[in-house]
Design an enzyme around this catalytic site. Sequence first.
Site, PDB file in Angstrom:
ATOM      1  N   VAL A 199     -10.822   1.777   6.688  1.00 56.27           N
ATOM      2  CA  VAL A 199      -9.607   2.410   6.724  1.00 56.27           C
ATOM      3  C   VAL A 199      -8.521   0.947   7.282  1.00 56.27           C
ATOM      4  O   VAL A 199      -7.635   0.940   7.290  1.00 56.27           O
ATOM      5  CB  VAL A 199      -9.231   2.950   8.098  1.00 56.27           C
ATOM      6  CG1 VAL A 199      -7.696   3.109   9.246  1.00 56.27           C
ATOM      7  CG2 VAL A 199      -9.771   4.447   8.392  1.00 56.27           C
ATOM      8  N   ALA A 200      -9.597  -0.179   7.748  1.00 48.76           N
ATOM      9  CA  ALA A 200      -8.855  -1.582   8.141  1.00 48.76           C
ATOM     10  C   ALA A 200      -8.106  -1.610   6.654  1.00 48.76           C
ATOM     11  O   ALA A 200      -6.990  -2.231   6.553  1.00 48.76           O
ATOM     12  CB  ALA A 200      -9.340  -2.197   9.087  1.00 48.76           C
ATOM     13  N   GLU A 235      -3.931  -3.661   3.499  1.00 49.43           N
ATOM     14  CA  GLU A 235      -4.091  -4.698   3.845  1.00 49.43           C
ATOM     15  C   GLU A 235      -4.342  -4.929   2.067  1.00 49.43           C
ATOM     16  O   GLU A 235      -3.849  -6.071   1.349  1.00 49.43           O
ATOM     17  CB  GLU A 235      -4.622  -5.715   4.252  1.00 49.43           C
ATOM     18  CG  GLU A 235      -4.162  -5.383   5.652  1.00 49.43           C
ATOM     19  CD  GLU A 235      -5.183  -6.018   6.981  1.00 49.43           C
ATOM     20  OE1 GLU A 235      -6.261  -6.913   6.280  1.00 49.43           O
ATOM     21  OE2 GLU A 235      -4.652  -5.741   8.445  1.00 49.43           O
ATOM     22  N   ASP A 242      11.613  13.412 -30.168  1.00 53.79           N
ATOM     23  CA  ASP A 242      12.578  13.833 -31.859  1.00 53.79           C
ATOM     24  C   ASP A 242      12.510  13.387 -33.137  1.00 53.79           C
ATOM     25  O   ASP A 242      11.570  12.289 -32.235  1.00 53.79           O
ATOM     26  CB  ASP A 242      14.267  13.379 -30.632  1.00 53.79           C
ATOM     27  CG  ASP A 242      14.964  13.827 -31.174  1.00 53.79           C
ATOM     28  OD1 ASP A 242      14.855  15.195 -32.506  1.00 53.79           O
ATOM     29  OD2 ASP A 242      16.013  13.085 -31.885  1.00 53.79           O
TER      30      ASP A 242
END
Length: 322
Positions: A22-23, A27, A69
């Site tokens: 998570v850390a 970062e 197109d």
Amino acid sequence: LAQFMTAMPVDRGLVFALGMIVAFVPEGLLPTVTLALAMGTQRMARRHALVKRLSAVEALGSTTVICTDKTGTLTANQMTVRSVFQLSGRYDMTGVGYAPDGTILSDDSPVAAPPADLHALLWTAGCANDARLVSPDGERPSWTAVGDPTEAALLVAACKAGIGPGTLAATPRVAEWPFDSRRKRMSTLQQTSDGPVVYTKGAPRELVARCSHVRLDGKDVELDEERRSQILAANDGYSSEALRVLAVACRRIADSPGTHRSADEIEQDRTLLGLVAMMDPPRPAVEAAVETCARAGIRILMMTGDYGLTAESIARRIGLIA
């Protein structure tokens, strides 16, 4: 790993590992993703493709289907009239682009003066028209067009028959019913020396269905099923050769209807003058691009309002279908 290095219990080691993950995400992940997208943007810039948002690079990298197109994207969007079909004869035209230089051919022989039927068709195509040709000058080395390329091609064809813009201006326009995707045709009301005339051009099948007569050797004869089938067969033949086809028709009326009449009302009981077939060649680099996309597993879908056989022929020419 934390358990072996610190003699930490398994449950605490898992909590520690999750905390480290998570850390690191806030970062480390965002700069890494941004750097990867920026490098992708630089690679595209070296290939002359500009990217406004970095997120677009990610979207391009995950693309599996491209919808494109036809006119102006897969093709060069520079129409040139190649052939004219009438019940009284078929005519070919030489010349390329918007320069009004070329020859009208009948059975590979030059036509000194266009026959009356052909003159009427090209006159109508020039009147039901909002384009303008611009001659070369100090800033423009070649002929250019202002307006729709299809209408510009019709003006060029009229010029090759000696019907210039000055001649067309002799019949002032009284009203106009613009092209729309439902009707698939355009009409103008012009005041001629013989009275008001409505000139129309549009998709062959839709316009032929609204015609009751056809011009043949200077006379308006009934458009019966045999003649109708002959005209539609010519349309399919042109379309299978990757030519864009327009039908041209006119109608002489007793009095000027003004603009209060609806298009459906004014476009009934036409006299069909013939078909005009135009070429819009594919762009030179399209075939290689289609092949590259196929190798990358990307499907290409052509989105066009053109006649189906014309679109199919272009698709085969660029390798879109086998």
